[in-house]
Write a protein that holds these residues in place. Sequence first.
Motif: not given
Length: 403
Positions: A223-252
Motif C-alpha cells: 500500500t502507498f502514501d502511508n495507507f495501512v490495509a485492514s483485514s476483514i477479520l478485524q471487523v466484529k462478527g466477521a469470523k462468523d461468515i468470512a474467510v480471508e486469503f493471504h498469499t506469499l507471492s506478492k509481499t515476499y
Amino acid sequence: MAIPPANKDKKFLRLADRLSYVPTYIFAKLDAEKQELQKKNIDVIDLSLGSPDLPSPGVVIDECIKSLKDPTNYRYPPFRGQTKFKEAAADWMKRRFSIELNPESEILPLSGSKEGITHLALAMINPGDITIVPSPYYPVHARGTLLAGGQIHELPLLGKNKFLPELESIPKEILDKAKLFFISFPNNPTGAICDFTFLEKITRLCIKHEIVLVSDLAYSELTFDNFVASSILQVKGAKDIAVEFHTLSKTYSMAGWRIAFVAGNKDVINALYEIKTNTDYGVCNIVQSASVQAFSIPFSEHKKTARIYQERRDVMLQKLIKLGWNIPKPGGAMYIWLPVPKKYKTSFDFSHDLLHKAHVATIPGGSFGTYGEGYVRIALVDKKERLALAVDRMEKAGLVYQS
Ligand SMILES: Cc1ncc(COP(=O)(O)O)c(C=O)c1O
C-alpha cells in the motif's frame, strides 16, 4: 468464447462441459504474440502478469536449502499442513492485525491463493448458485464459480466511485440467492483501496443475507502514501461468515514458490479442506518449512518493498500525465489501470498496439470482466528505468491519450 472441443466426433476428445463455462483468456492471443516477438530477440518490456520481479527473501532461500536436505520432508506433507507453518501464519495475523486465530482449525496452507479460491468455489457452489464479484475482477474470483456451474453477478467498480462497489445497487433477489461475495482491496486491477467502514458495511450485509464473505488480501502489505490495509477479520462478527486469503507471492516476491493460506471461519475452511483432500496432498514440505522464515521478517521490510512499487507508480504516472492521461493514483497493489484512448474500439486493440508498436506488453481490461473494458492493466514489475522507457516508447509510437 467457449473452448471448442478439439474434435467432437472422437469420444476421447469430448471435453467436460464445465470447460465451456469459462471464457478463454482474451490475453492468450496477445501472450502468444509477445512470445513470438521475444523469440525474434525483440526487447519487449513485459508489464503483463503481476509476477513480482524482486528477489525472494534470503532467509527463505537459506531455509529451503536446509529443508531440502531433511529426509522427513520427502514424505507426504500432513493433509492440514505443517503445524509450524500454521502457527507462524496465525502469529503473523496476530502481530499484523491483532486477530486471534486457532492455527489448527482457522488456518489452512494452500498452494497459492488461486488454488484455494477455485477450490473454495467448488466446495460451496452448486449449479445455478450465485457469487457476487466486484468487476473488474481478478479472473479467478469468477472462474471457480463458473467451473462449478454457478453464475456470477458482476458488481461494477467505476472510476466515479473510486472503484468501490455500490452495495445498495445489488438487487435483493441476488442478495437472497448469493452464496459467496468476493472483495479484494487493495484491488487488482484498479489499485483501489477501501476503508474500515466499508469492511464493516459489507460484513453486516453478508451476515444479514447469510453470504460467505471472501476477502482476497493479496496486496495487504503493498500500500502507498502511508495507507495501512485492514483485514476483514478485524471487523466484529466477521469470523462468523468470512474467510480471508493471504498469499506469499506478492509481499515476499514468492510467486513461483506457490504458497498461501486461508484464515477465518472454520466451517468454510473445512469445506475447502474437504475438496483439497480429494485433489492434492497439500503444499510441498520444503516450501512450507522455508516459508515459516518469511513470517518472521520485520514489517518494516514490507514497507521498503511497498516503497519500491510506489516509486515505480510515481515515475510512470508522471510520464503518462505528460502524454495526456489524467488518472487517480492507485492506493495499493502493483498496477496502473490505464484508460484506453477514445480512438480504440476495445482494450484488446490498444493492448495490441502497445505490444506491436511500442513493444510493451500489458493486459487488456476486458480480461478482467465486463467492467474492465475501456482500460488496460500495466503491472509495475520492472525497474523504474524500464517503466520510464516503456512510456517513452509509447510517446514515440504516438500511443498517447486523446479523449
Ligand atoms: C487479487 C489476487 N489474488 C490472488 C492472486 C494469486 O495469488 P497466488 O500466487 O497465491 O495464487 C493474485 C495474482 O495476481 C491476485 O492479484
